[in-house]
Design a protein around this motif. Structure first.
Motif, PDB file in Angstrom:
ATOM      1  N   VAL A 267       0.863  -1.191   0.000  1.00 16.89           N
ATOM      2  CA  VAL A 267       0.000   0.000   0.000  1.00 16.89           C
ATOM      3  C   VAL A 267       0.901   1.243   0.000  1.00 16.89           C
ATOM      4  O   VAL A 267       1.830   1.343   0.812  1.00 16.89           O
ATOM      5  CB  VAL A 267      -0.923   0.001   1.249  1.00 16.89           C
ATOM      6  N   GLY A 268       0.642   2.143  -0.944  1.00 20.39           N
ATOM      7  CA  GLY A 268       1.458   3.358  -1.032  1.00 20.39           C
ATOM      8  C   GLY A 268       2.641   3.212  -1.974  1.00 20.39           C
ATOM      9  O   GLY A 268       3.222   4.197  -2.397  1.00 20.39           O
ATOM     10  N   GLY A 269       3.018   1.951  -2.298  1.00 18.16           N
ATOM     11  CA  GLY A 269       3.989   1.772  -3.379  1.00 18.16           C
ATOM     12  C   GLY A 269       5.425   1.518  -3.003  1.00 18.16           C
ATOM     13  O   GLY A 269       6.304   1.587  -3.855  1.00 18.16           O
ATOM     14  N   LYS A 270       5.715   1.180  -1.745  1.00 19.99           N
ATOM     15  CA  LYS A 270       7.114   0.904  -1.405  1.00 19.99           C
ATOM     16  C   LYS A 270       7.194  -0.355  -0.539  1.00 19.99           C
ATOM     17  O   LYS A 270       6.666  -0.389   0.571  1.00 19.99           O
ATOM     18  CB  LYS A 270       7.697   2.112  -0.642  1.00 19.99           C
ATOM     19  N   PHE A 271       7.823  -1.404  -1.091  1.00 21.68           N
ATOM     20  CA  PHE A 271       8.035  -2.617  -0.299  1.00 21.68           C
ATOM     21  C   PHE A 271       9.069  -2.319   0.788  1.00 21.68           C
ATOM     22  O   PHE A 271      10.069  -1.635   0.530  1.00 21.68           O
ATOM     23  CB  PHE A 271       8.627  -3.735  -1.174  1.00 21.68           C
ATOM     24  N   THR A 272       8.838  -2.824   1.998  1.00 16.76           N
ATOM     25  CA  THR A 272       9.912  -2.794   2.994  1.00 16.76           C
ATOM     26  C   THR A 272      10.917  -3.873   2.581  1.00 16.76           C
ATOM     27  O   THR A 272      10.613  -4.739   1.741  1.00 16.76           O
ATOM     28  CB  THR A 272       9.379  -3.142   4.403  1.00 16.76           C
ATOM     29  N   GLN A 273      12.086  -3.845   3.208  1.00 17.93           N
ATOM     30  CA  GLN A 273      13.098  -4.850   2.836  1.00 17.93           C
ATOM     31  C   GLN A 273      12.570  -6.264   3.120  1.00 17.93           C
ATOM     32  O   GLN A 273      12.712  -7.174   2.302  1.00 17.93           O
ATOM     33  CB  GLN A 273      14.389  -4.595   3.609  1.00 17.93           C
ATOM     34  N   LYS A 274      11.927  -6.410   4.280  1.00 18.08           N
ATOM     35  CA  LYS A 274      11.377  -7.718   4.671  1.00 18.08           C
ATOM     36  C   LYS A 274      10.366  -8.206   3.621  1.00 18.08           C
ATOM     37  O   LYS A 274      10.361  -9.363   3.208  1.00 18.08           O
ATOM     38  CB  LYS A 274      10.651  -7.540   6.009  1.00 18.08           C
ATOM     39  N   GLN A 275       9.482  -7.281   3.224  1.00 20.10           N
ATOM     40  CA  GLN A 275       8.449  -7.644   2.240  1.00 20.10           C
ATOM     41  C   GLN A 275       9.088  -8.030   0.907  1.00 20.10           C
ATOM     42  O   GLN A 275       8.706  -9.008   0.282  1.00 20.10           O
ATOM     43  CB  GLN A 275       7.486  -6.466   2.025  1.00 20.10           C
ATOM     44  N   ARG A 276      10.070  -7.242   0.498  1.00 20.83           N
ATOM     45  CA  ARG A 276      10.686  -7.505  -0.800  1.00 20.83           C
ATOM     46  C   ARG A 276      11.402  -8.857  -0.800  1.00 20.83           C
ATOM     47  O   ARG A 276      11.358  -9.604  -1.779  1.00 20.83           O
ATOM     48  CB  ARG A 276      11.656  -6.376  -1.160  1.00 20.83           C
ATOM     49  N   GLU A 277      12.034  -9.182   0.334  1.00 19.19           N
ATOM     50  CA  GLU A 277      12.763 -10.466   0.407  1.00 19.19           C
ATOM     51  C   GLU A 277      11.785 -11.644   0.268  1.00 19.19           C
ATOM     52  O   GLU A 277      12.056 -12.593  -0.466  1.00 19.19           O
ATOM     53  CB  GLU A 277      13.505 -10.560   1.743  1.00 19.19           C
ATOM     54  N   ILE A 278      10.677 -11.559   0.954  1.00 17.43           N
ATOM     55  CA  ILE A 278       9.697 -12.658   0.849  1.00 17.43           C
ATOM     56  C   ILE A 278       9.083 -12.641  -0.556  1.00 17.43           C
ATOM     57  O   ILE A 278       8.885 -13.692  -1.186  1.00 17.43           O
ATOM     58  CB  ILE A 278       8.592 -12.533   1.934  1.00 17.43           C
ATOM     59  N   TYR A 279       8.804 -11.445  -1.060  1.00 17.05           N
ATOM     60  CA  TYR A 279       8.208 -11.311  -2.399  1.00 17.05           C
ATOM     61  C   TYR A 279       9.097 -11.981  -3.450  1.00 17.05           C
ATOM     62  O   TYR A 279       8.623 -12.713  -4.317  1.00 17.05           O
ATOM     63  CB  TYR A 279       8.011  -9.824  -2.730  1.00 17.05           C
ATOM     64  N   GLU A 280      10.401 -11.734  -3.346  1.00 17.62           N
ATOM     65  CA  GLU A 280      11.337 -12.290  -4.341  1.00 17.62           C
ATOM     66  C   GLU A 280      11.307 -13.822  -4.314  1.00 17.62           C
ATOM     67  O   GLU A 280      11.471 -14.465  -5.349  1.00 17.62           O
ATOM     68  CB  GLU A 280      12.766 -11.798  -4.078  1.00 17.62           C
ATOM     69  N   ILE A 281      11.094 -14.384  -3.135  1.00 16.00           N
ATOM     70  CA  ILE A 281      11.027 -15.862  -3.054  1.00 16.00           C
ATOM     71  C   ILE A 281       9.772 -16.360  -3.785  1.00 16.00           C
ATOM     72  O   ILE A 281       9.824 -17.314  -4.563  1.00 16.00           O
ATOM     73  CB  ILE A 281      11.007 -16.358  -1.584  1.00 16.00           C
ATOM     74  N   VAL A 282       8.644 -15.684  -3.524  1.00 19.36           N
ATOM     75  CA  VAL A 282       7.388 -16.130  -4.165  1.00 19.36           C
ATOM     76  C   VAL A 282       7.489 -15.934  -5.688  1.00 19.36           C
ATOM     77  O   VAL A 282       7.051 -16.782  -6.468  1.00 19.36           O
ATOM     78  CB  VAL A 282       6.162 -15.379  -3.591  1.00 19.36           C
ATOM     79  N   LEU A 283       8.109 -14.841  -6.089  1.00 20.01           N
ATOM     80  CA  LEU A 283       8.282 -14.585  -7.522  1.00 20.01           C
ATOM     81  C   LEU A 283       9.152 -15.674  -8.168  1.00 20.01           C
ATOM     82  O   LEU A 283       8.825 -16.192  -9.243  1.00 20.01           O
ATOM     83  CB  LEU A 283       8.911 -13.197  -7.707  1.00 20.01           C
ATOM     84  N   ALA A 284      10.249 -16.024  -7.490  1.00 20.72           N
ATOM     85  CA  ALA A 284      11.123 -17.084  -8.018  1.00 20.72           C
ATOM     86  C   ALA A 284      10.347 -18.401  -8.094  1.00 20.72           C
ATOM     87  O   ALA A 284      10.492 -19.174  -9.056  1.00 20.72           O
ATOM     88  CB  ALA A 284      12.348 -17.232  -7.127  1.00 20.72           C
ATOM     89  N   ALA A 285       9.509 -18.649  -7.095  1.00 20.64           N
ATOM     90  CA  ALA A 285       8.701 -19.877  -7.078  1.00 20.64           C
ATOM     91  C   ALA A 285       7.737 -19.890  -8.260  1.00 20.64           C
ATOM     92  O   ALA A 285       7.591 -20.893  -8.972  1.00 20.64           O
ATOM     93  CB  ALA A 285       7.942 -19.985  -5.758  1.00 20.64           C
ATOM     94  N   ASN A 286       7.101 -18.739  -8.500  1.00 19.42           N
ATOM     95  CA  ASN A 286       6.154 -18.630  -9.609  1.00 19.42           C
ATOM     96  C   ASN A 286       6.874 -18.858 -10.940  1.00 19.42           C
ATOM     97  O   ASN A 286       6.433 -19.656 -11.776  1.00 19.42           O
ATOM     98  CB  ASN A 286       5.480 -17.249  -9.566  1.00 19.42           C
ATOM     99  N   ASN A 287       8.007 -18.190 -11.130  1.00 19.29           N
ATOM    100  CA  ASN A 287       8.736 -18.338 -12.397  1.00 19.29           C
ATOM    101  C   ASN A 287       9.222 -19.773 -12.589  1.00 19.29           C
ATOM    102  O   ASN A 287       9.189 -20.312 -13.698  1.00 19.29           O
ATOM    103  CB  ASN A 287       9.924 -17.365 -12.451  1.00 19.29           C
ATOM    104  N   HIS A 288       9.642 -20.388 -11.490  1.00 24.28           N
ATOM    105  CA  HIS A 288      10.105 -21.775 -11.561  1.00 24.28           C
ATOM    106  C   HIS A 288       8.940 -22.689 -11.955  1.00 24.28           C
ATOM    107  O   HIS A 288       9.097 -23.607 -12.766  1.00 24.28           O
ATOM    108  CB  HIS A 288      10.676 -22.174 -10.200  1.00 24.28           C
ATOM    109  N   GLY A 289       7.767 -22.418 -11.393  1.00 22.53           N
ATOM    110  CA  GLY A 289       6.578 -23.218 -11.714  1.00 22.53           C
ATOM    111  C   GLY A 289       6.275 -23.187 -13.205  1.00 22.53           C
ATOM    112  O   GLY A 289       6.041 -24.221 -13.833  1.00 22.53           O
ATOM    113  N   THR A 290       6.307 -21.993 -13.795  1.00 24.32           N
ATOM    114  CA  THR A 290       6.028 -21.891 -15.235  1.00 24.32           C
ATOM    115  C   THR A 290       7.119 -22.600 -16.038  1.00 24.32           C
ATOM    116  O   THR A 290       6.826 -23.317 -17.004  1.00 24.32           O
ATOM    117  CB  THR A 290       5.936 -20.407 -15.672  1.00 24.32           C
TER     118      THR A 290
END
Ligand code: GLY
Length: 462
Positions: A267-290
């Motif tokens: 919300v507001g447009g800026k990931f905290t470092q903690k959020q970005r770190e978890i986000y990057e894992i989910v993104l890698a998981a998604n890309n790996h799935g495809t």
């Protein structure tokens, strides 16, 4: 609707599946909200729609596998209907649009079924899920309502699943139309993710986009800052700077094909470092799935490979520990990823779920896994070209689940509960795309909804 030949060919395919007797396909009727004439938006039964194509109330289709004939049952409109609803097309004319010549009043269905039973021929039907159709089938077949599901025809279910699982080019085009609407819904939600905005305002706005696209939503919108609740339909909160907002939403095309995307934004447009770190894992998981999705591999194996990406990423952050493969074998990842990687999608968002997940997602070769988390995987079997599926990994911090596992000492060899406690109020992140299994691999359907963290921040910030 599609060309007449589409429905004729689909019924022909079904007739070539070696069934005898007849099959009944019950269409839906209107469902009242609070009194009979004030109804929910009409939604036709998907198998009826698939084989008989007509998108209105009060119909049933029958296929006679022995004679090769198709029948449509329904009642023509009377003058009172026309006064309230406007001019209507006669049933016979509608039947002709889907290549059915024999059509009769609805009551004749009872005569046909009674005659078939008298002849000692089999009457196949699919498991009913609506009360009215359960009552109708009980009357038609003399099978008590509570026994209808277990007496549904497994032979017919398997034949229908076989055919509907492989999407035709026209169906893929429809799904891509639903994806285009879904894209607009998600980008709009991202732009609206500003502090002070009511969640319901965003949910209502994007539902409006689905309706304005001509269809409706493919399922009730999930939109929440409490994304750790997997299916959160509570949109009552005001957005707060820095919270994560999960939006899981999709549209139906005019012909009722679904899209189903999930995005998570700060919300507001800026990931905290903690959020970005978890986000990057989910993104890698998604890309790996495809990347792993291709014909011949089981979706169960893709699910487990994605679980390893999640466990590996969480280990790097100190939230998990020990051997990653061993952790996944023990189901330790499921405290963070307690659902399946995806499901079939088509005319239903969870395609053919009414027919039974065991037939849609599994077969003799790949059986459901009885372990927490993976047990929720709706599709485990070998992938084939033409399957349309979702790829939706996520990481969630669910306080009640964390406490339960900690208190019961579940998977303590693989989870660092002290570190997890620092994420207790984190919420959840899920990233979902819709993918088509092609001859050689897979491709994301529709234009990919923005997913990389920098592009997400840019859109939210405007
Ligand atoms: N996107 C909602 C679901 O898959 O259940």
């Amino acid at each position: 609707m599609f060309e007449k030949s589409t429905y004729e060919n689909r019924r022909k395919k079904l007739k070539n599946k070696g069934l005898n007797g007849i099959a009944i396909f019950a269409g839906n009727i209107d469902s009242p909200m609070n009194y009979t004439d004030n109804t929910y938006h009409f939604r036709q039964d998907s198998s009826f729609l698939y084989f008989f194509g007509l998108d209105f109330q009060g119909l049933a289709g029958v296929i006679d596998f022995d004679s090769g004939e198709d029948f449509l049952f329904g009642d023509d409109f009377d003058i009172a209907d026309i006064i309230w609803m406007g001019p209507q097309v006669p049933l016979k004319e509608n039947a002709a649009k889907v290549g059915v010549e024999k059509c009769s009043a609805f009551s004749k269905l009872f005569e046909l079924v009674a005659e078939t039973i008298k002849q000692g021929r089999k009457v196949h039907y699919l498991p009913p899920y609506r009360g009215e159709n359960k009552i109708m089938l009980e009357k038609l077949l003399g099978i008590p309502i509570k026994l209808l599901k277990e007496n549904a025809s497994v032979q017919l279910i398997k034949a229908v699943v076989d055919i509907r699982s492989i999407k035709e080019p026209g169906e893929i085009a429809e799904i891509e139309k639903a994806c285009a609407t879904g894209y607009q819904m998600h980008v709009t939600a991202m732009k609206m993710a500003q502090p002070g905005v009511w969640e319901q305002k965003i949910a209502g706005t994007i539902e409006g986009i689905a309706l304005a696209g001509g269809g409706m939503t493919a399922f009730p919108i999930i939109l929440s800052q409490n994304g750790e609740t997997l299916h959160n339909h509570d949109h009552s909160k005001i957005l707060k700077e820095g919270n994560l907002m999960v939006t899981d939403a999709g549209a139906e095309s005019l012909l009722h094909y679904a899209s189903d995307f999930t995005r998570t934004v700060p919300v507001g447009g800026k990931f905290t470092q903690k959020q970005r770190e978890i986000y990057e894992i989910v993104l890698a998981a998604n890309n790996h799935g495809t990347a792993l999705t291709k014909p011949g591999v089981t979706y169960l194996s893709v699910h487990l490979a994605v679980a390893e990406i999640i466990a590996g990423g969480l280990k790097e952050l100190g939230l998990m520990k020990g051997d990653v493969k061993e952790a996944v074998r023990n189901g330790a990842h499921a405290m963070f990823f307690p659902h399946g990687l995806g499901h079939m999608m088509g005319l239903d968002v969870h395609d053919m779920e009414d027919l039974g997940q065991i037939y849609v997602g599994y077969d003799d070769e790949v059986r459901p896994v009885d372990q927490f988390g993976t047990a929720y995987l709706r599709l485990g079997r070998k992938l084939q070209p033409g399957f349309v599926i979702t790829n939706e990994p996520g990481i969630y911090f669910i306080p009640a689940l964390i406490d339960k596992w900690k208190n019961e000492k579940i998977n303590t060899d693989f989870i660092n509960f002290d570190k997890v406690n620092e994420y207790r109020n984190f919420g959840g992140i899920r990233l979902e795309d819709d993918i088509l299994v092609t001859e050689t691999g897979s491709r994301i359907l529709g234009e990919r909804v923005p997913i990389y963290p920098d592009e997400i921040e840019k859109i939210v910030k405007g």
